[in-house]
Design an enzyme around this catalytic site. Structure first.
Site, PDB file in Angstrom:
ATOM      1  N   GLU A 134       0.939  -5.519  10.700  1.00  0.00           N
ATOM      2  CA  GLU A 134       0.494  -4.132  10.884  1.00  0.00           C
ATOM      3  C   GLU A 134       1.277  -3.516  12.032  1.00  0.00           C
ATOM      4  OE1 GLU A 134      -1.608  -2.520   9.038  1.00  0.00           O
ATOM      5  OE2 GLU A 134      -2.521  -4.149   7.861  1.00  0.00           O
ATOM      6  N   HIS A 139       0.863  -1.183   0.000  1.00  0.00           N
ATOM      7  CA  HIS A 139       0.000   0.000   0.000  1.00  0.00           C
ATOM      8  C   HIS A 139       0.901   1.234   0.000  1.00  0.00           C
ATOM      9  CE1 HIS A 139      -3.109  -2.829   1.894  1.00  0.00           C
ATOM     10  NE2 HIS A 139      -3.410  -2.643   0.621  1.00  0.00           N
ATOM     11  N   HIS A 184       3.068  -3.522   6.960  1.00  0.00           N
ATOM     12  CA  HIS A 184       2.032  -2.520   6.670  1.00  0.00           C
ATOM     13  C   HIS A 184       1.850  -1.578   7.852  1.00  0.00           C
ATOM     14  CE1 HIS A 184      -0.076  -4.453   3.110  1.00  0.00           C
ATOM     15  NE2 HIS A 184       0.763  -5.400   3.487  1.00  0.00           N
ATOM     16  N   GLU A 235       1.759   3.714   3.017  1.00  0.00           N
ATOM     17  CA  GLU A 235       2.231   3.144   4.288  1.00  0.00           C
ATOM     18  C   GLU A 235       3.752   3.269   4.348  1.00  0.00           C
ATOM     19  OE1 GLU A 235      -1.683   0.259   4.405  1.00  0.00           O
ATOM     20  OE2 GLU A 235       0.289  -0.680   4.490  1.00  0.00           O
TER      21      GLU A 235
HETATM   22 ZN    ZN Z   1      -1.527  -1.983   4.149  1.00  0.00          ZN
END
Ligand code: ZN
EC number: 3.5.1.96
Length: 338
Positions: free
Chosen positions: A217, A61, A153, A64
């Site tokens: 994450e 992404h 992420h 990020e």
């Molecule tokens: Zn992500």
């Protein structure tokens, strides 16, 4: 542009030439070999075979940024000799055009397009997913060391649990206790066990190549330069040990929380609605019976006390995931029969 791989920082080089395929090879003073295979894809081979084959990816992404800065620092320390390489490595910056645009994606969410799902898309990200699949396959099949993939992420919304990992659906395989221990030592507070296949990069590595693979994450999204890198020190240190081969994966699971996905809420139509406040944090906890989502002929109410939601998003096309609902797992053996 300089022809040497190591004279320009990996992230800066990638963002300067996000779509031009490059294949450059260079050997460091100690014999470590670096090969830039494509924009944002760097393979590094030690002089001696290592114990593991590790893919460390970020920027799947584009907005990020912290994971990209973590990877950039690792690669920079390898270039300048401060971090010795003793395992086969591949570093990936997933979606450079989206990173330049400071957006999650340019046309379509790259992390829904793996495991062949790119074949049904004409988005820019579809071609990138196909290319990353091919390079990842070549990397993992080039040796028989145990395979690892940590896909880093940061999340859009705040979270009651700041750092957590998503364990892809394993089909008939079982969870790796040594990876739970590794993740805990890396500062990860919780692991979500997926209950079905998906289009994520980590599911691809896990399912196709048997890698111990995770979507990780690390906290909230911020712009380049706004990240407090101290918040990521534990993860960065753990990844350094993967790079230099000192990580033995012997840490035991102690306090890390484990959640199972109990419902993948799919947006079915444009009438889809989430019944949670915009500012509500990931892992907000509910009692049984709470209405979390509704659509034509569908609603999701929590089935039991203690269910929590993660990754709610309404701005996706119908057919895509709008939210996960998870519940705490106290005894993993209860799940293995499921
Ligand atoms: Zn992500």
């Amino acid at each position: 542009m300089n022809s040497s791989v190591s004279t320009q920082r990996f992230l800066a080089r990638t963002l300067a030439a996000p779509e031009s395929p490059t294949s450059l090879t260079e050997t460091l003073a100690d014999g470590t070999r670096l090969t830039l295979l494509d924009a944002g894809v760097l393979r590094i081979s030690p002089t001696q075979p290592g114990s593991h084959r590790a893919l460390i990816s970020c920027g799947v992404h584009g907005n990020e940024t912290a994971p990209m800065e973590i990877v950039d620092q690792l690669v920079s320390d390898i270039f300048n000799g401060q971090l010795k390489v003793n395992n086969e490595l591949m570093f990936v910056i997933g979606n450079p055009p989206a990173a330049i645009a400071e957006q999650r994606f340019v046309e379509e969410n790259l992390n829904r397009l793996f495991s062949g799902k790119h074949r049904h898309s004409t988005a820019k990200e579809a071609a990138r997913a196909a290319r990353l699949e091919a390079l990842t396959e070549a990397f993992f099949l080039d040796g028989d060391e145990p395979r690892l993939h940590y896909d880093l992420h940061t999340a859009i919304r705040g979270s009651y649990i700041e750092k957590f990992a998503v364990y892809p659906y394993l089909h008939s395989r079982t969870w790796s206790e040594s990876q739970f221990g590794f993740l805990e030592q890396a500062g990860i507070e919780a692991v979500l066990l997926s209950n079905q296949p998906s289009g994520t990069y980590s599911y691809f590595s896990s399912h196709e190549f048997g890698a111990d693979a995770f979507t990780i994450e690390l906290g909230k999204v911020r712009k380049f330069g706004d990240n407090d890198m101290r918040r990521f020190a534990q993860m960065t240190e753990s990844l350094r040990r993967v790079v230099d081969g000192t990580e033995r994966f012997v840490a035991r699971r102690q306090a890390i929380k484990i959640f199972a996905v109990v419902e993948e809420v799919i947006k079915r139509s444009e009438n889809f609605k989430l019944h949670i406040p915009d500012e509500a944090k990931n892992f907000t906890e509910y009692d049984a019976g709470a209405l979390l989502a509704s659509d034509d002929d569908y609603e999701y109410r929590t089935q039991r006390d203690g269910e929590r939601f993660v990754f709610p998003i309404t701005n996706v096309p119908p057919g895509q995931r709008a939210m996960l609902v998870v519940a705490p797992v106290t005894d993993l053996t209860e799940l293995t029969e499921a």
